[in-house]
Write a protein that holds these residues in place. Structure first.
Motif, PDB file in Angstrom:
ATOM      1  N   THR A   1      -5.697 -33.426 -15.006  1.00 35.74           N
ATOM      2  CA  THR A   1      -5.400 -32.638 -13.808  1.00 35.74           C
ATOM      3  C   THR A   1      -4.011 -32.927 -13.255  1.00 35.74           C
ATOM      4  O   THR A   1      -3.672 -32.476 -12.155  1.00 35.74           O
ATOM      5  CB  THR A   1      -6.447 -32.925 -12.713  1.00 35.74           C
ATOM      6  OG1 THR A   1      -6.501 -34.334 -12.463  1.00 35.74           O
ATOM      7  CG2 THR A   1      -7.823 -32.454 -13.144  1.00 35.74           C
ATOM      8  N   SER A   2      -3.195 -33.664 -14.007  1.00 34.58           N
ATOM      9  CA  SER A   2      -1.844 -33.990 -13.557  1.00 34.58           C
ATOM     10  C   SER A   2      -0.860 -32.909 -13.994  1.00 34.58           C
ATOM     11  O   SER A   2      -1.207 -31.958 -14.707  1.00 34.58           O
ATOM     12  CB  SER A   2      -1.408 -35.344 -14.123  1.00 34.58           C
ATOM     13  OG  SER A   2      -1.167 -35.244 -15.521  1.00 34.58           O
ATOM     14  N   ASN A   3       0.416 -33.084 -13.589  1.00 35.35           N
ATOM     15  CA  ASN A   3       1.436 -32.102 -13.963  1.00 35.35           C
ATOM     16  C   ASN A   3       1.878 -32.231 -15.420  1.00 35.35           C
ATOM     17  O   ASN A   3       2.781 -31.533 -15.863  1.00 35.35           O
ATOM     18  CB  ASN A   3       2.654 -32.202 -13.034  1.00 35.35           C
ATOM     19  CG  ASN A   3       3.246 -33.604 -13.008  1.00 35.35           C
ATOM     20  OD1 ASN A   3       3.076 -34.382 -13.952  1.00 35.35           O
ATOM     21  ND2 ASN A   3       3.959 -33.914 -11.936  1.00 35.35           N
ATOM     22  N   ALA A   4       1.235 -33.151 -16.176  1.00 37.48           N
ATOM     23  CA  ALA A   4       1.533 -33.256 -17.609  1.00 37.48           C
ATOM     24  C   ALA A   4       1.174 -31.971 -18.342  1.00 37.48           C
ATOM     25  O   ALA A   4       1.707 -31.687 -19.424  1.00 37.48           O
ATOM     26  CB  ALA A   4       0.781 -34.433 -18.220  1.00 37.48           C
ATOM     27  N   PHE A   5       0.266 -31.165 -17.756  1.00 37.17           N
ATOM     28  CA  PHE A   5      -0.174 -29.932 -18.385  1.00 37.17           C
ATOM     29  C   PHE A   5       0.400 -28.697 -17.690  1.00 37.17           C
ATOM     30  O   PHE A   5      -0.205 -27.621 -17.714  1.00 37.17           O
ATOM     31  CB  PHE A   5      -1.702 -29.880 -18.417  1.00 37.17           C
ATOM     32  CG  PHE A   5      -2.321 -30.828 -19.398  1.00 37.17           C
ATOM     33  CD1 PHE A   5      -2.584 -30.434 -20.703  1.00 37.17           C
ATOM     34  CD2 PHE A   5      -2.606 -32.131 -19.034  1.00 37.17           C
ATOM     35  CE1 PHE A   5      -3.138 -31.313 -21.610  1.00 37.17           C
ATOM     36  CE2 PHE A   5      -3.159 -33.025 -19.936  1.00 37.17           C
ATOM     37  CZ  PHE A   5      -3.425 -32.613 -21.239  1.00 37.17           C
ATOM     38  N   ALA A   6       1.565 -28.858 -17.081  1.00 35.58           N
ATOM     39  CA  ALA A   6       2.236 -27.723 -16.444  1.00 35.58           C
ATOM     40  C   ALA A   6       3.260 -27.132 -17.405  1.00 35.58           C
ATOM     41  O   ALA A   6       4.019 -27.860 -18.053  1.00 35.58           O
ATOM     42  CB  ALA A   6       2.928 -28.172 -15.161  1.00 35.58           C
ATOM     43  N   GLU A   7       3.257 -25.806 -17.533  1.00 36.80           N
ATOM     44  CA  GLU A   7       4.283 -25.133 -18.336  1.00 36.80           C
ATOM     45  C   GLU A   7       5.625 -25.208 -17.611  1.00 36.80           C
ATOM     46  O   GLU A   7       5.661 -25.320 -16.374  1.00 36.80           O
ATOM     47  CB  GLU A   7       3.900 -23.660 -18.552  1.00 36.80           C
ATOM     48  CG  GLU A   7       2.605 -23.435 -19.332  1.00 36.80           C
ATOM     49  CD  GLU A   7       2.761 -23.686 -20.824  1.00 36.80           C
ATOM     50  OE1 GLU A   7       3.878 -24.074 -21.248  1.00 36.80           O
ATOM     51  OE2 GLU A   7       1.768 -23.524 -21.557  1.00 36.80           O
ATOM     52  N   PRO A   8       6.737 -25.194 -18.319  1.00 29.12           N
ATOM     53  CA  PRO A   8       8.056 -25.239 -17.674  1.00 29.12           C
ATOM     54  C   PRO A   8       8.206 -24.139 -16.628  1.00 29.12           C
ATOM     55  O   PRO A   8       7.894 -22.972 -16.877  1.00 29.12           O
ATOM     56  CB  PRO A   8       9.023 -25.014 -18.853  1.00 29.12           C
ATOM     57  CG  PRO A   8       8.280 -25.503 -20.051  1.00 29.12           C
ATOM     58  CD  PRO A   8       6.841 -25.150 -19.797  1.00 29.12           C
ATOM     59  N   GLY A   9       8.649 -24.520 -15.437  1.00 32.09           N
ATOM     60  CA  GLY A   9       8.888 -23.564 -14.366  1.00 32.09           C
ATOM     61  C   GLY A   9       7.691 -23.281 -13.486  1.00 32.09           C
ATOM     62  O   GLY A   9       7.814 -22.591 -12.468  1.00 32.09           O
ATOM     63  N   GLU A  10       6.526 -23.807 -13.834  1.00 36.90           N
ATOM     64  CA  GLU A  10       5.332 -23.568 -13.011  1.00 36.90           C
ATOM     65  C   GLU A  10       5.346 -24.431 -11.760  1.00 36.90           C
ATOM     66  O   GLU A  10       5.932 -25.520 -11.738  1.00 36.90           O
ATOM     67  CB  GLU A  10       4.056 -23.865 -13.810  1.00 36.90           C
ATOM     68  CG  GLU A  10       3.636 -22.768 -14.761  1.00 36.90           C
ATOM     69  CD  GLU A  10       2.233 -22.983 -15.286  1.00 36.90           C
ATOM     70  OE1 GLU A  10       1.353 -22.154 -14.994  1.00 36.90           O
ATOM     71  OE2 GLU A  10       2.006 -23.976 -16.011  1.00 36.90           O
ATOM     72  N   ASP A  11       4.678 -23.940 -10.714  1.00 31.52           N
ATOM     73  CA  ASP A  11       4.510 -24.697  -9.474  1.00 31.52           C
ATOM     74  C   ASP A  11       3.547 -25.851  -9.747  1.00 31.52           C
ATOM     75  O   ASP A  11       2.373 -25.633 -10.063  1.00 31.52           O
ATOM     76  CB  ASP A  11       3.946 -23.774  -8.393  1.00 31.52           C
ATOM     77  CG  ASP A  11       3.825 -24.462  -7.032  1.00 31.52           C
ATOM     78  OD1 ASP A  11       3.737 -25.710  -6.995  1.00 31.52           O
ATOM     79  OD2 ASP A  11       3.814 -23.749  -6.017  1.00 31.52           O
ATOM     80  N   LEU A  12       4.039 -27.087  -9.629  1.00 29.42           N
ATOM     81  CA  LEU A  12       3.229 -28.245 -10.000  1.00 29.42           C
ATOM     82  C   LEU A  12       1.998 -28.394  -9.114  1.00 29.42           C
ATOM     83  O   LEU A  12       0.926 -28.775  -9.588  1.00 29.42           O
ATOM     84  CB  LEU A  12       4.086 -29.514  -9.938  1.00 29.42           C
ATOM     85  CG  LEU A  12       5.300 -29.550 -10.875  1.00 29.42           C
ATOM     86  CD1 LEU A  12       6.014 -30.891 -10.759  1.00 29.42           C
ATOM     87  CD2 LEU A  12       4.871 -29.301 -12.310  1.00 29.42           C
ATOM     88  N   VAL A  13       2.144 -28.103  -7.832  1.00 30.06           N
ATOM     89  CA  VAL A  13       1.012 -28.209  -6.917  1.00 30.06           C
ATOM     90  C   VAL A  13      -0.078 -27.209  -7.287  1.00 30.06           C
ATOM     91  O   VAL A  13      -1.275 -27.526  -7.333  1.00 30.06           O
ATOM     92  CB  VAL A  13       1.466 -27.989  -5.456  1.00 30.06           C
ATOM     93  CG1 VAL A  13       0.258 -27.968  -4.522  1.00 30.06           C
ATOM     94  CG2 VAL A  13       2.450 -29.074  -5.024  1.00 30.06           C
ATOM     95  N   ALA A  14       0.337 -25.986  -7.596  1.00 28.82           N
ATOM     96  CA  ALA A  14      -0.622 -24.948  -7.965  1.00 28.82           C
ATOM     97  C   ALA A  14      -1.317 -25.278  -9.282  1.00 28.82           C
ATOM     98  O   ALA A  14      -2.516 -25.051  -9.445  1.00 28.82           O
ATOM     99  CB  ALA A  14       0.085 -23.594  -8.063  1.00 28.82           C
ATOM    100  N   VAL A  15      -0.550 -25.833 -10.226  1.00 34.16           N
ATOM    101  CA  VAL A  15      -1.125 -26.191 -11.524  1.00 34.16           C
ATOM    102  C   VAL A  15      -2.197 -27.265 -11.354  1.00 34.16           C
ATOM    103  O   VAL A  15      -3.293 -27.176 -11.917  1.00 34.16           O
ATOM    104  CB  VAL A  15      -0.025 -26.681 -12.486  1.00 34.16           C
ATOM    105  CG1 VAL A  15      -0.634 -27.334 -13.719  1.00 34.16           C
ATOM    106  CG2 VAL A  15       0.862 -25.524 -12.896  1.00 34.16           C
ATOM    107  N   THR A  16      -1.877 -28.297 -10.585  1.00 33.55           N
ATOM    108  CA  THR A  16      -2.839 -29.379 -10.358  1.00 33.55           C
ATOM    109  C   THR A  16      -4.109 -28.855  -9.696  1.00 33.55           C
ATOM    110  O   THR A  16      -5.227 -29.225 -10.089  1.00 33.55           O
ATOM    111  CB  THR A  16      -2.211 -30.477  -9.482  1.00 33.55           C
ATOM    112  OG1 THR A  16      -1.059 -31.007 -10.142  1.00 33.55           O
ATOM    113  CG2 THR A  16      -3.199 -31.601  -9.226  1.00 33.55           C
ATOM    114  N   ALA A  17      -3.945 -27.977  -8.701  1.00 35.23           N
ATOM    115  CA  ALA A  17      -5.106 -27.410  -8.012  1.00 35.23           C
ATOM    116  C   ALA A  17      -5.952 -26.570  -8.968  1.00 35.23           C
ATOM    117  O   ALA A  17      -7.190 -26.660  -8.980  1.00 35.23           O
ATOM    118  CB  ALA A  17      -4.653 -26.568  -6.823  1.00 35.23           C
ATOM    119  N   ARG A  18      -5.272 -25.756  -9.807  1.00 34.88           N
ATOM    120  CA  ARG A  18      -6.006 -24.882 -10.727  1.00 34.88           C
ATOM    121  C   ARG A  18      -6.796 -25.685 -11.751  1.00 34.88           C
ATOM    122  O   ARG A  18      -7.973 -25.427 -11.992  1.00 34.88           O
ATOM    123  CB  ARG A  18      -5.028 -23.948 -11.440  1.00 34.88           C
ATOM    124  CG  ARG A  18      -5.713 -22.980 -12.404  1.00 34.88           C
ATOM    125  CD  ARG A  18      -4.735 -22.015 -13.054  1.00 34.88           C
ATOM    126  NE  ARG A  18      -3.880 -22.672 -14.034  1.00 34.88           N
ATOM    127  CZ  ARG A  18      -2.558 -22.739 -13.950  1.00 34.88           C
ATOM    128  NH1 ARG A  18      -1.932 -22.203 -12.914  1.00 34.88           N
ATOM    129  NH2 ARG A  18      -1.856 -23.336 -14.892  1.00 34.88           N
TER     130      ARG A  18
END
Length: 462
Positions: free
Chosen positions: A50-67
């Motif tokens: 659930t960390s930002n390690a799984f965020a695509e480049p340019g994505e909102d890190l907060v939104a990614v973690t929440a999703r």
């Protein structure tokens, strides 16, 4: 309809002494379960997933973690529903043919394979969402297998203990689980997660440190699942049919609930009360790290160190409390632990401005009470189980527990909404524990079961 044990208590003189080798073999499964409980679902894998390690480049890190956190929550919720629907019936099927060990063997194998398969969850650009979905699916399947396996495992407690030793044996198991968590977490932290270059040249590139940790955790779980399958007996209920259909199993579960309502209502009330306070106990550990970091100024390494210390304290107190369980009874032990938890939790809330020291002291007091309450609750249910129907009753135990799993998270969130700051969530967890205490204290049990300690198990059977 009286409980058989209440009519003919076990004579202390004829109760066989538990075989130490069988106790060690049984507790080894709890020791190995730390690979799933502490490493996969609490401190390591889910935190990474659930960390930002799984965020695509340019994505909102907060939104990614929440999703991704939301996906994880829905996946585990679905797993909980399936456990609630299937655990009692599977327990009935296992009881009928004396097939607890085969049930435990199959589910343990599935859990171990799910942990090993987490190796394939890798943060790759363009496929982050798919990797998270794979992780959630594996966690969900592993959770279902683990919870159903726990039903059979808990039922085997009565194969290696008697009314005067259930508390100690159950405490040894819970304590072994905490100690196993400490050992495995230290190995993974020192060997792979903390150093820039770990053992065998492992680094954090592509989440390799976490993925290798999952391989070791999977092997750990599978290895320590073997002893109980080899050394602990699995006896069939006298007169029970060798085969029961799935439909017949659900009919038997419904009949069992009706029997509890008519003649052993105290057991049914205990199932309800324990579902509430067990969810509060789970909430203490689930949200402990979040609160430490968000409200008390802990760094990431501080959180891990606190987690290790909390497991040390919980393990030691649980093993020690097993003697108190047998001496004074699980009813008193659960009540005392819940009272201390409510007081300590309230103190942590009131001292939220005192920083890390307040959380260290209050958090370790809470940790010292969680394990004894969990272990004594399991031992109390074992005392209430009818001979030959242990797995079925532990299936109901799992079902009622799953039915209440929304309480602590919901109370945590509601309390934060009321107070406007994260530390208010402490009051939500305290409220669930207090509700469980209020429901538990009025429950009265048949005499002769050891619920009130050794003096409750009359040696003359009168």
């Amino acid at each position: 309809m009286g409980h058989p044990a209440a009519e003919a208590p076990v004579d202390a003189a004829v109760e066989p002494a538990p075989a130490r080798r069988q106790i060690a073999a049984w507790a080894a499964w709890d020791w190995g379960s730390a690979a799933f409980n502490a490493v996969v679902t609490t401190f390591v894998f889910t935190t990474w997933l659930t960390s930002n390690a799984f965020a695509e480049p340019g994505e909102d890190l907060v939104a990614v973690t929440a999703r991704h956190s939301q996906w994880l929550g829905w996946g585990l919720a679905a797993a909980g529903i399936l456990v609630a629907l299937t655990a009692p019936a599977l327990g009935t099927l296992a009881d009928a043919g004396g097939r607890r060990r085969p049930m435990l063997a199959v589910t343990s194998g599935i859990v171990g394979l799910c942990i090993l398969a987490l190796w394939f969850v890798q943060p790759v650009e363009g496929g982050m969402a798919d990797a998270v979905r794979l992780g959630v699916i594996l966690l969900g399947v592993g959770t279902i297998a683990f919870e159903i396996g726990s039903v059979a495992y808990n039922a085997l407690l009565l194969q290696i203990s008697g009314p005067r030793t259930i508390g100690r044996v159950s405490g040894i198991g819970w304590g072994a689980g905490y100690v196993g968590g400490i050992v495995l977490l230290v190995i993974l932290f020192v060997g792979f997660i903390d150093p820039e270059v770990g053992w065998f040249g492992v680094t954090s590139e592509g989440g390799l440190d976490i993925r290798v940790s999952m391989l070791l955790a999977g092997v750990w779980f599978l290895v320590f699942a073997v002893p109980v399958l080899v050394m602990v007996p699995d006896r069939r209920r006298p007169g029970a049919p060798a085969r029961v259909s799935v439909a017949g199993a659900y009919v038997a579960v419904g009949r069992h609930i009706a029997e509890l309502w008519r003649g052993r209502r105290s057991t049914l009330r205990f199932l309800i009360a324990s579902a509430v306070f067990r969810d509060g106990l789970t909430g203490v550990f689930t949200f402990g790290g979040v609160l430490a970091a968000g409200s008390f100024g802990f760094s990431a390494s501080d959180v891990i160190m606190f987690g290790i210390a909390a497991n040390v304290v919980a393990g030691a107190s649980t093993i020690g409390a097993g003697w108190l369980d047998d001496r004074y009874g699980p009813r008193r032990l659960v009540t005392s632990a819940l009272v201390v938890l409510v007081i300590a939790g309230t103190a942590v809330f009131l001292l939220h401005d005192a920083g890390t020291r307040a959380f260290w002291v209050g958090g370790l007091v809470l940790s010292a009470c969680v394990g004894p309450a969990q272990s004594a609750s399991r031992g109390l249910l074992a005392r209430l189980a009818e001979p030959g129907r242990e797995t079925e009753l532990f299936g109901l135990y799992a079902t009622t527990g799953r039915a209440a799993t929304f309480l602590a998270p919901a109370a945590f969130s509601i309390a934060i909404g009321i107070g406007g700051e994260q530390y208010w969530g402490i009051l939500g967890i305290v409220a669930v524990l207090a509700l469980g205490l209020v429901l538990f204290v009025p429950v009265r049990y048949p005499r002769g079961l050891g619920v009130d300690g050794r003096r409750d198990v009359t040696p003359d059977g009168a």
